[in-house]
Scaffold this motif. Structure first.
Motif, PDB file in Angstrom:
ATOM      1  N   ARG A 436     -18.776 -61.289  -0.553  1.00 36.07           N
ATOM      2  CA  ARG A 436     -19.387 -61.238   0.776  1.00 36.07           C
ATOM      3  C   ARG A 436     -20.731 -60.534   0.649  1.00 36.07           C
ATOM      4  O   ARG A 436     -20.786 -59.349   0.309  1.00 36.07           O
ATOM      5  N   CYS A 438     -23.389 -58.880   2.567  1.00 40.62           N
ATOM      6  CA  CYS A 438     -23.358 -58.328   3.919  1.00 40.62           C
ATOM      7  C   CYS A 438     -24.697 -57.714   4.320  1.00 40.62           C
ATOM      8  O   CYS A 438     -25.408 -57.146   3.484  1.00 40.62           O
ATOM      9  N   TYR A 439     -24.998 -57.772   5.602  1.00 41.70           N
ATOM     10  CA  TYR A 439     -26.158 -57.060   6.148  1.00 41.70           C
ATOM     11  C   TYR A 439     -25.936 -56.802   7.636  1.00 41.70           C
ATOM     12  O   TYR A 439     -25.103 -57.450   8.282  1.00 41.70           O
ATOM     13  N   PRO A 446     -22.639 -57.092  12.282  1.00 39.77           N
ATOM     14  CA  PRO A 446     -22.372 -57.317  10.860  1.00 39.77           C
ATOM     15  C   PRO A 446     -22.397 -58.817  10.573  1.00 39.77           C
ATOM     16  O   PRO A 446     -21.716 -59.597  11.231  1.00 39.77           O
ATOM     17  N   ARG A 447     -23.202 -59.203   9.609  1.00 43.36           N
ATOM     18  CA  ARG A 447     -23.308 -60.616   9.229  1.00 43.36           C
ATOM     19  C   ARG A 447     -23.160 -60.727   7.715  1.00 43.36           C
ATOM     20  O   ARG A 447     -23.344 -59.748   6.989  1.00 43.36           O
ATOM     21  N   MET A 448     -22.857 -61.956   7.242  1.00 42.55           N
ATOM     22  CA  MET A 448     -22.663 -62.100   5.795  1.00 42.55           C
ATOM     23  C   MET A 448     -22.747 -63.562   5.379  1.00 42.55           C
ATOM     24  O   MET A 448     -22.632 -64.481   6.187  1.00 42.55           O
ATOM     25  N   SER A 512     -17.144 -56.974  -1.242  1.00 44.58           N
ATOM     26  CA  SER A 512     -18.303 -56.890  -0.344  1.00 44.58           C
ATOM     27  C   SER A 512     -19.462 -56.199  -1.035  1.00 44.58           C
ATOM     28  O   SER A 512     -19.282 -55.211  -1.752  1.00 44.58           O
ATOM     29  N   GLN A 514     -23.509 -54.888  -0.152  1.00 44.88           N
ATOM     30  CA  GLN A 514     -24.565 -54.720   0.840  1.00 44.88           C
ATOM     31  C   GLN A 514     -25.851 -55.332   0.290  1.00 44.88           C
ATOM     32  O   GLN A 514     -26.079 -55.373  -0.914  1.00 44.88           O
ATOM     33  N   HIS A 638     -18.670 -50.621   5.056  1.00 48.84           N
ATOM     34  CA  HIS A 638     -17.503 -51.241   4.436  1.00 48.84           C
ATOM     35  C   HIS A 638     -16.205 -50.712   5.045  1.00 48.84           C
ATOM     36  O   HIS A 638     -15.264 -51.484   5.290  1.00 48.84           O
ATOM     37  N   GLU A 641     -15.381 -52.396   8.222  1.00 46.90           N
ATOM     38  CA  GLU A 641     -14.891 -53.758   8.010  1.00 46.90           C
ATOM     39  C   GLU A 641     -13.423 -53.743   7.589  1.00 46.90           C
ATOM     40  O   GLU A 641     -12.633 -54.586   8.023  1.00 46.90           O
TER      41      GLU A 641
END
Length: 858
Positions: A436, A438-439, A446-448, A512, A514, A638, A641
């Protein structure tokens, strides 16, 4: 692999060959660009297009926290040089235990004495005696005695040379000797020493030419039998010495600047010389590049030969360095390999060399371990031999090998390839199939993107980094994917995975990572939230300020009703819920959720300090460990999430919404800040820092209370930070709560904030306060500011209220030029535009509709 990586990063280095650093007055007399090249003169003009130079610029820019251009790097280094106590030099030489210094390269008035360098290293530095320099100085002194005949001069020169070598053999400050005959006549040294008569004739010719040309000073012996004679003379003195330990004899081999005859610089020319002096330890310097295999062969088959793999760092590309390391390891035992920087003049050469050799060792040795050629302890021994043990024994230094402090994950980027980080992670978590990327966007949504592991490995092997194309509109979207005015879907950024942040989860088979945004040319994007925080941290560090942050995650677990008007409501098992209530952790349904959260966070390397029930119905708090700022925010992202994903598995919604129940306590995301650098204990420093925060806090609220719903939580007399610009020791009714020393808590912060931007704003404002020596004019408030009279508040310096809504906070931000300058005008303007559009979007919704809409998303 962790044990091997730890050894590579923490083994101290004995630099067995380097040169002195320039004194400040001499810096401008030498081209700084030469730190990545042996070129000189006009040939330096093309150095910026070499892979070695480009890589060095990128590495230095990361370390310095500046844009990745040579101009910016040079400017940032100039700033670093102005700092007191040689701080930048010490940073450049970090990890080097001691240096063996050949001080025969530069004029003595241009460089620091070899002993001065001991200030920069843990152990005392020692000398390497360059024999040609010794001879040239003796000849120069002799020439200043005009009454001496050339023949007498020759005999006197030889006597003085012998005496100097003998004294050096006995001198404990001298670690060894060096010859640069490679530059003079090449390495094809005659098998036996030239006769005294032949050398005398050659010497007389040199002196005659010197005097005929009217030179005032003798500088260099070139192309004479005397060069070979001096090398043999030195080797004989070492071999015949009665000392139990024979001091090594270093030879320049391989690459050099353009006055070398490259075809005669291969160490293979030395084979007969090596045979003649079996008791003289001979060190082949500079990886003998491009004849590294030959050096490895000679060090393998001759007991007295050692292969140095210095100078190629940082002069070669990454691939060239790794190839050279593999070449020397093809035959050569690690006990015969040693390492040096060959750094000279500029401390940045040391820095780059150390960074790059650790990178090369990591890349090559982890590959050998994965293929089964080595086991971990064997690979660790190779690291320790090359960086420390071989030199320690060879030069009789008698130093103790003890590890350096481990480099934290947040600082690995310059030292560890993304591919290695991923492969190391997969060794521990082999079930991972998907990554994933992620940003957090400007609405803190939260988007990915998801990338299969095999695809990621393939891209990393070919490109070195994992970059995904993503529309430029991504930082101009609202929560419902509406593009704000002024932003279009035209153009594309790159989304780069930062593999030092990789963690397993939040779901099975996933990991995940970043991410940061880059421009198409891979330069930094000014508007990237994570990059803004990273640059802010680096800026603070350049002023001697470092921090640790500890976040508290507050969430409320809700259930969803069924039917046509489905909505989120309190859980049935939350009855009787209260702050710190034991009952809140007795219900089996919730206990299994909390247990699973704890286990999953632990598996991800996130070890909670504590967790407990909070005041609002179904509300719990999870306290994260204190970490450096960037790592702390990555960890927070994280952890949230993980919590939300596990709650969903149990048909619950874990929400960060600030006020789920109007008559109960709100939900925050408090952060604890401590100044961890040495000056952080000083009251004048930390009070200036928090004075800076309070001075800008009305603008900071645009980031920390970033949603209109955030202000529903703001209230007096409910432990929520209150409504006033104030601070107090252990006072939960003030925006800043002082705990002890530089450890303070920011109370006016909730989970709807983009925490990268919020922390950047706080650290930027505080750092600005320290730089301007701002005074904490607000007095310590021991009570509830709302309960004080106007006069009592005025006496404490409490005269301003906090913004009462997001629009007011955004206006304060637009007026705060200091904060805008530090964070970047383009980023602040985009943030204000997104938030203004968000206010309009939410303003069109009715109260209950807006609440449910936000709970769905946060």
């Amino acid at each position: 692999m962790d044990e091997l990586i730890r050894a590579i990063r923490t083994t101290p280095i004995i630099d067995n060959h380097a040169h002195p650093l320039l004194v400040p007055s001499a810096l401008a007399q030498h081209p700084f660009i030469s730190i990545t090249s042996e070129a000189n003169g006009a040939a330096l003009n093309t150095v910026p297009s070499s892979l070695a130079h480009i890589r060095a610029v990128n590495q230095l820019s990361k370390i310095l926290g500046c844009p990745a251009t040579w101009h910016d790097v040079v400017a940032a280094i100039e700033t670093e040089r102005q700092k007191p106590n040689d701080a930048w030099m010490k940073r450049c030489l970090e990890g080097i235990e001691t240096i063996l210094i050949d001080d025969g390269l530069d004029g003595r008035d241009e460089v620091y004495d070899y002993a001065w360098h001991s200030r920069m290293t843990k152990e005392k530095c020692k000398r390497i005696v360059r024999i040609e320099k010794i001879a040239e100085e003796i000849i120069n002194r002799s020439l200043k005695q005009p009454d001496t005949s050339p023949s007498d001069m020759f005999l006197d020169v030889i006597r003085q040379f012998d005496r100097t070598i003998d004294e050096a053999i006995l001198d404990p400050e001298v670690a060894g000797f060096k010859s640069v005959i490679c530059y003079r006549t090449g390495l094809d040294i005659p098998q036996s020493s030239p006769s005294l008569n032949d050398v005398n004739s050659s010497f007389l010719e040199v002196i005659s030419t010197h005097r005929a040309e009217g030179n005032s000073q003798f500088k260099r012996l070139d192309g004479t039998l005397l060069n070979a004679f001096l090398v043999h003379r030195t080797a004989t003195a070492i071999q015949n010495s009665l000392a139990q330990h024979k001091k090594p004899f270093q030879f320049h081999t391989g690459l050099g600047d353009n006055d070398i005859t490259l075809t005669r610089s291969s160490p293979s020319h030395l084979q007969n010389f090596i045979r003649n002096y079996p008791q003289v330890p001979i060190v082949l310097l500079h990886a003998s590049y491009p004849w590294t295999k030959e050096a490895g062969y000679l060090a393998t088959v001759y007991d007295n030969v050692y292969a140095d793999i210095g100078e190629i760092f940082p002069f070669l590309s990454r691939e060239g360095q790794e190839t050279a390391l593999r070449d020397v390891l093809q035959l050569c035992p690690s006990e015969k390999i040693l390492w040096s920087t060959d750094a000279h003049r500029f401390p940045e050469r040391y820095l780059l060399a150390v960074v790059q050799v650790r990178e090369a060792l990591e890349s090559v040795l982890t590959e050998y371990v994965r293929r089964g050629d080595l086991v971990i302890h064997q690979a660790i021994k190779i690291v320790q031999d090359i960086l420390f043990n071989t030199s320690n024994v060879l030069y009789n230094l008698d130093l103790k090998l003890s590890s350096l402090p481990l480099i934290s994950m947040s600082s690995l980027t310059p030292h560890t390839s993304d591919l290695n980080l991923l492969l190391l992670f997969l060794d521990k978590h082999p079930s991972t199939k998907l990554l994933r990327l992620c940003y957090l966007d400007y609405t803190a949504t939260p988007r990915m993107r998801v990338v299969p592991v095999q695809r990621a490995i393939s891209v990393l092997q070919s490109e070195g980094s994992l970059n995904i194309g993503i529309t430029e509109a991504c930082l101009g979207l609202l929560q419902n994917d509406t593009i704000i005015s002024g932003v279009t879907a035209t153009g594309e950024y790159k989304l780069r995975g930062i593999f030092s942040s990789i963690r397993p989860g939040p779901s099975e088979s996933y990991a995940s990572i970043q991410c940061e945004f880059l421009e198409q040319n891979c330069s930094e994007l000014a508007m990237c939230p994570r990059s803004i925080l990273r640059r802010t941290i680096q800026g603070a560090k350049s002023h001697g300020l470092e921090f640790v942050l500890g976040f508290e995650i507050e969430v409320v677990f809700l259930s969803r009703t069924q039917g046509s008007e489905s909505r989120y409501v309190a859980n049935a098992f939350s009855a009787g819920h209260a702050w710190n209530s034991a009952r809140a952790l007795q219900r089996k349904a919730l206990l299994s959720v909390v247990d699973e959260i704890y286990g999953s966070l632990s598996d991800a390397g996130i070890h909670l300090e504590t967790f407990h029930a909070e005041s609002s119905t179904g509300q719990y708090e999870f306290v994260l460990p204190a970490l450096p700022p960037l790592e702390a925010v990555d960890t927070l992202f994280h952890a949230r999430e993980v919590i939300c994903t596990i709650a969903d598995r149990h048909a619950l919604r874990a929400t960060l919404y600030p006020k789920p129940f109007p008559m109960e306590a709100g939900t925050a995301s408090h952060v604890h800040i401590s100044i961890s650098s040495p000056t952080g204990v000083e009251k004048g420093v930390y009070e200036s820092f928090y004075a800076g925060v309070l001075g800008h806090i009305r603008a900071i609220l645009a980031f920390t209370y970033s949603n209109p719903a955030s202000y529903a939580r703001m209230a007096d007399s409910c432990w929520a930070g209150g409504r006033w610009v104030a601070w107090g020791t252990q006072n939960r009714e003030t925006a800043l709560r002082k705990i002890s020393g530089s450890h303070w808590e920011v109370k006016v912060l909730d989970g709807l904030a983009n925490m990268y931007l919020a922390m950047a704003a706080i650290i930027a404002a505080g750092t600005n306060g320290v730089l301007h020596h701002e005074r904490l004019t607000w007095q310590d408030c021991s009570g509830d500011p709302a309960m004080l009279s106007n006069e009592e508040r005025k006496h404490l310096g409490i005269e301003e209220g906090l913004p009462t809504g997001l629009s007011e906070a955004l206006e304060a931000l637009k007026r705060d030029e200091a904060l805008i300058r530090i964070l970047g005008r383009e980023a602040v303007e985009r943030y204000v535009a997104v938030k203004t559009a968000e206010v309009a979007l939410l303003g069109n919704m009715k109260g209950r509709e807006r609440e449910q809409w936000l709970i769905e998303r946060y």
